[in-house]
Write an enzyme that holds these catalytic residues in place. Structure first.
Site, PDB file in Angstrom:
ATOM      1  N   SER A 117       0.824  -1.205   0.000  1.00 34.46           N
ATOM      2  CA  SER A 117       0.000   0.000   0.000  1.00 34.46           C
ATOM      3  C   SER A 117       0.863   1.262   0.000  1.00 34.46           C
ATOM      4  CB  SER A 117      -0.976  -0.029   1.175  1.00 34.46           C
ATOM      5  OG  SER A 117      -1.924   0.992   1.075  1.00 34.46           O
ATOM      6  N   ASP A 177      -2.208   6.269  -4.133  1.00 30.62           N
ATOM      7  CA  ASP A 177      -1.062   5.564  -3.550  1.00 30.62           C
ATOM      8  C   ASP A 177      -0.591   4.458  -4.493  1.00 30.62           C
ATOM      9  OD1 ASP A 177      -3.145   3.786  -3.164  1.00 30.62           O
ATOM     10  OD2 ASP A 177      -2.617   3.296  -1.103  1.00 30.62           O
ATOM     11  N   ASP A 221      -0.697   1.209  -4.790  1.00 33.75           N
ATOM     12  CA  ASP A 221      -1.608   0.174  -5.278  1.00 33.75           C
ATOM     13  C   ASP A 221      -2.974   0.736  -5.649  1.00 33.75           C
ATOM     14  OD1 ASP A 221      -2.280   0.539  -2.540  1.00 33.75           O
ATOM     15  OD2 ASP A 221      -3.207  -1.438  -2.464  1.00 33.75           O
ATOM     16  N   ASP A 251      -5.536   2.145  -4.233  1.00 34.68           N
ATOM     17  CA  ASP A 251      -6.809   1.940  -3.545  1.00 34.68           C
ATOM     18  C   ASP A 251      -7.168   3.136  -2.670  1.00 34.68           C
ATOM     19  OD1 ASP A 251      -4.955   1.515  -1.514  1.00 34.68           O
ATOM     20  OD2 ASP A 251      -5.823  -0.384  -0.844  1.00 34.68           O
TER      21      ASP A 251
END
Length: 569
Positions: free
Chosen positions: A142, A298, A300, A302
């Site tokens: 993340s 960010d 990834d 999400d």
């Protein structure tokens, strides 16, 4: 104490030259050896997350392999001829770990669908559901710094793995030898035999079509919206730009030095859209571009954060503020369009602002509170789906910059978040307002809320013990007031009990057990204490409610000071 394990790794961890080099480097460093081997990386509902490197307490091909063997055993225990989907982001060794996992699944007789290149976490959730897979994996840490990587596991519903499944995986991991107990095969051989199959463009296109359906005003002109976007060296670059183009946002400037994937994050050591530092390159670019909106996702993709142009100055909005704005925008907009379902449902986490309740009440929307973690929001969508009422779900969000509109995936989605934020900004711009002005009108109507959080790092074995001690002490010696305000209710989610401090009466909290303590004060403010599930931190979440902006900000500062002292930092 850990010399035998260290020597075993020196002998057997030969599958990655980087590990061989690291083991040689730490041979005479007892502290480094102890930190690398004192424990195994913990596998839970959030999967694995840790520092990349050699050892049982590190992210490497062997710890990833052990987790994958456990997940493969779980899939094979519930179905024959099972399948999994795998995605990864721009993290260091993310593609290596993804291929390592794919080869292990294939060796265990499980069909693998693998994205050809880095993809956002929500697109993994979509692939699991669309391809009817039995599980999924995304390799990501993340928004953590570059030294971290992680392994998030998903169930067939597209949500992160539930507690029972995670416990099963952990039990297998505990019984498997990390070097000799993991089945694997050559990746290219598995690919040639069809045991591993790359995911094609049609699935990506279907995902973007589903995101596109979540627009509120389908005929809104967005051509005059000026946006700067940064993927922060991560996986959002292609899908976010694609969806913005699809809805007609043609004036998008991508931060050039953060456009391409780079797991070292050279321009953003903390690639977290919650913090101003992540926006520094975008803010510099804004001096010449003068956009309406700065948008950052960010690694990834999400989570999404924004900054709003207010007279040439850029104001960063919190996850709570954006969530409140989206809830109001979607409810009022869909009501105006005649597309708001009967008895609409929104879902938020317990650490997300209570201002949402007032907005939901004003629009006749049911607001459901769940524990921290987007899988709990996904579970609520699944419950509605089981009753044939999925269309009632309009928005789920959490204060940590995660949003989802629609049930096509079951995790937070910065692609749909980015689309809706841009649409919302353009809509209010057409009315002569910016987002900060809209937010101000909500405060005037419902009260002034100021929410924030602070994390206290507790690294290593001593840090874990410190966090445990803090939570135990708070339960044994509960405070009676915080920031000179009386505590009226204490909610102990670890014991599922809410206590009225005046009468002593207790009631049951009908949520899963979680190591969280919440203190609700007599002025409507609150302070929540929670160990992080993904980082070596203990966090406090503060919400101040005041009669004016100045009053709320003063109370917020007092809560921070009192909360820090309460934890002993």
């Amino acid at each position: 104490m850990y010399e035998k394990q260290f020597e075993l790794w020196c002998k057997k961890a030969v599958g990655d030259p980087d590990l061989i080099n690291e083991l040689n480097e730490i041979r005479n460093d007892s502290a480094a050896i102890a930190d690398a081997f004192y424990t195994d990386l913990e596998f839970g509902t959030a999967g694995l997350r840790g520092v990349i490197g050699a050892g049982t307490n590190r992210m490497n091909i062997y710890t990833v392999g052990k987790a994958t063997q456990g997940l493969a055993a779980y899939v094979n225990s519930v179905t024959e001829n099972g399948s999994v989907a795998i995605a990864y982001d721009s993290r260091i060794k993310a593609d290596t770990f993804a291929k390592t996992a794919a080869a292990i699944f294939a060796a265990n007789g499980i069909k693998v669908y693998l994205y050809k290149e880095l993809m956002p976490t929500p697109m993994l959730s979509f692939a699991v559901r669309r391809l009817k897979c039995d599980a999924g994996v995304v390799v990501t840490a993340s928004h953590n710094p570059s030294k971290y990587n992680g392994y998030k596991a998903y169930g067939p519903d597209g949500c992160q793995l539930g507690p029972e499944a995670a416990d099963f995986v952990l039990s297998i991991m505990n019984s498997v030898d990390i070097f000799d107990g993991v089945k694997t095969m050559d990746f290219n051989e598995a690919l040639a035999e069809g045991k591993i199959e790359y995911i094609e463009q049609w699935l990506i296109d279907e995902y973007l079509d589903e995101v596109y359906k979540r627009r509120v005003y389908d005929s809104l002109d967005l051509s005059n919206l000026n946006v700067i976007y940064t993927p922060l060296h991560g996986s959002g670059n292609k899908p976010v730009r694609s969806i913005l183009s699809k809805i007609g946002v043609t004036n998008v400037t991508v931060v050039p030095e953060q456009e391409l994937p780079d797991g070292n994050f050279p321009t953003a050591p903390y690639p977290n859209p919650e913090i101003r530092q992540a926006f520094e390159c975008a803010l510099k670019l804004a001096e010449t571009v003068n956009p309406d909106l700065l948008l950052a996702t960010d690694p990834d993709c999400d989570r999404v954060g924004i900054a709003v142009n207010v007279g040439g100055e850029y104001k960063l909005l919190t996850g709570n503020e954006v969530g409140v704005l989206l809830l109001e925008y979607i409810l009022s907009g869909r009501k105006a369009m005649g597309t708001l379902p009967k008895n609409p449902v929104a879902v938020k986490t317990i650490v997300t602002t209570e201002l949402c309740q007032k907005i939901a009440d004003a629009h006749g929307c049911q607001l459901i509170n769940v524990l921290t973690g987007f899988k709990f929001i996904g579970e609520q969508i699944a419950l509605l789906e089981a009753k044939g009422e999925e269309e009632r779900y309009i928005l789920g969000f959490e204060e940590s910059y995660g949003y989802l509109s629609g049930g096509y995936v079951r995790d937070k989605d910065a692609v749909v978040g980015s689309m809706l934020i841009c649409e919302m900004t353009a809509y209010y711009k057409s009315k002569g307002k910016n987002l900060l002005e809209v937010l101000g009108s909500l405060y005037e109507k419902y009260g002034y809320y100021r929410s924030s959080q602070k994390g206290f790092a507790c690294e290593g074995q001593s840090g874990m013990e410190k966090i445990k001690g803090i939570m135990e002490d708070l339960r044994k010696n509960p405070p009676k007031e915080i920031a000179n305000e009386t505590i009226v209710t204490i909610k102990d989610y670890g014991n599922s009990v809410a206590t009225d401090t005046k009468t002593g009466e207790q009631s049951i909290i009908s949520l899963p057990v979680s190591n969280v303590l919440a203190y609700h004060l007599n002025d409507g403010s609150s302070l929540i204490v929670r160990p992080s599930g993904t980082e070596p931190k203990i966090k406090i979440y503060m919400e101040a409610v005041g009669s004016s902006a100045k009053d709320a900000e003063a109370k917020q500062a007092a809560l921070l000071e009192a909360g820090t002292a309460l934890l002993g930092f």
